[in-house]
Design a protein around this motif. Structure first.
Motif, PDB file in Angstrom:
ATOM      1  N   SER A  98      45.962  42.632  40.657  1.00 41.57           N
ATOM      2  CA  SER A  98      45.482  42.658  39.276  1.00 41.57           C
ATOM      3  C   SER A  98      44.696  41.403  38.938  1.00 41.57           C
ATOM      4  O   SER A  98      43.661  41.476  38.253  1.00 41.57           O
ATOM      5  N   ALA A 118      36.089  46.996  40.363  1.00 49.29           N
ATOM      6  CA  ALA A 118      37.460  46.529  40.165  1.00 49.29           C
ATOM      7  C   ALA A 118      38.449  47.690  40.142  1.00 49.29           C
ATOM      8  O   ALA A 118      39.546  47.589  40.695  1.00 49.29           O
ATOM      9  N   THR A 119      38.065  48.798  39.537  1.00 48.55           N
ATOM     10  CA  THR A 119      38.957  49.968  39.471  1.00 48.55           C
ATOM     11  C   THR A 119      39.173  50.567  40.851  1.00 48.55           C
ATOM     12  O   THR A 119      40.306  50.895  41.222  1.00 48.55           O
ATOM     13  N   SER A 139      41.295  41.742  40.620  1.00 46.62           N
ATOM     14  CA  SER A 139      40.457  42.696  39.888  1.00 46.62           C
ATOM     15  C   SER A 139      39.927  42.081  38.602  1.00 46.62           C
ATOM     16  O   SER A 139      38.757  42.272  38.237  1.00 46.62           O
ATOM     17  N   ILE A 168      33.308  46.969  36.451  1.00 45.58           N
ATOM     18  CA  ILE A 168      34.539  47.696  36.116  1.00 45.58           C
ATOM     19  C   ILE A 168      34.818  48.757  37.166  1.00 45.58           C
ATOM     20  O   ILE A 168      35.961  48.954  37.569  1.00 45.58           O
ATOM     21  N   CYS A 169      33.778  49.432  37.636  1.00 48.93           N
ATOM     22  CA  CYS A 169      33.959  50.455  38.678  1.00 48.93           C
ATOM     23  C   CYS A 169      34.447  49.837  39.983  1.00 48.93           C
ATOM     24  O   CYS A 169      35.350  50.368  40.629  1.00 48.93           O
ATOM     25  N   GLU A 197      41.405  48.239  42.770  1.00 46.95           N
ATOM     26  CA  GLU A 197      42.783  48.307  42.270  1.00 46.95           C
ATOM     27  C   GLU A 197      43.487  49.569  42.772  1.00 46.95           C
ATOM     28  O   GLU A 197      44.624  49.507  43.237  1.00 46.95           O
ATOM     29  N   ILE A 198      42.834  50.712  42.700  1.00 49.63           N
ATOM     30  CA  ILE A 198      43.440  51.962  43.155  1.00 49.63           C
ATOM     31  C   ILE A 198      43.697  51.928  44.646  1.00 49.63           C
ATOM     32  O   ILE A 198      44.781  52.322  45.113  1.00 49.63           O
TER      33      ILE A 198
END
Length: 63
Positions: free
Chosen positions: A15, A37-38, A18, A34-35, A41-42
């Protein structure tokens, strides 16, 4: 218990990384930060929580 703590620490570290990705690309108004980082993260959470089971499944099929 130690497995839970390791997963918790790994989740916190992911986290933070990200968040660092989003902050470092704050000059970009695009949603790419944001994409990225997402997706990161996933993928990281998938590896953290399902990696051990997935590795055991793969190794059991190979042997």
């Amino acid at each position: 218990m130690e497995n839970f703590i390791l997963k918790l620490v790994a989740t916190i570290c992911v986290s933070i990384i990200s968040f660092a990705i989003v902050v470092s690309r704050k000059d970009d108004i695009d949603l790419s930060a944001i994409c990225i980082a997402t997706i990161f993260e996933i993928l990281a959470l998938f590896i953290i929580f399902l990696g051990e089971n997935l590795l055991n499944f793969i190794l059991m099929n190979i042997i």
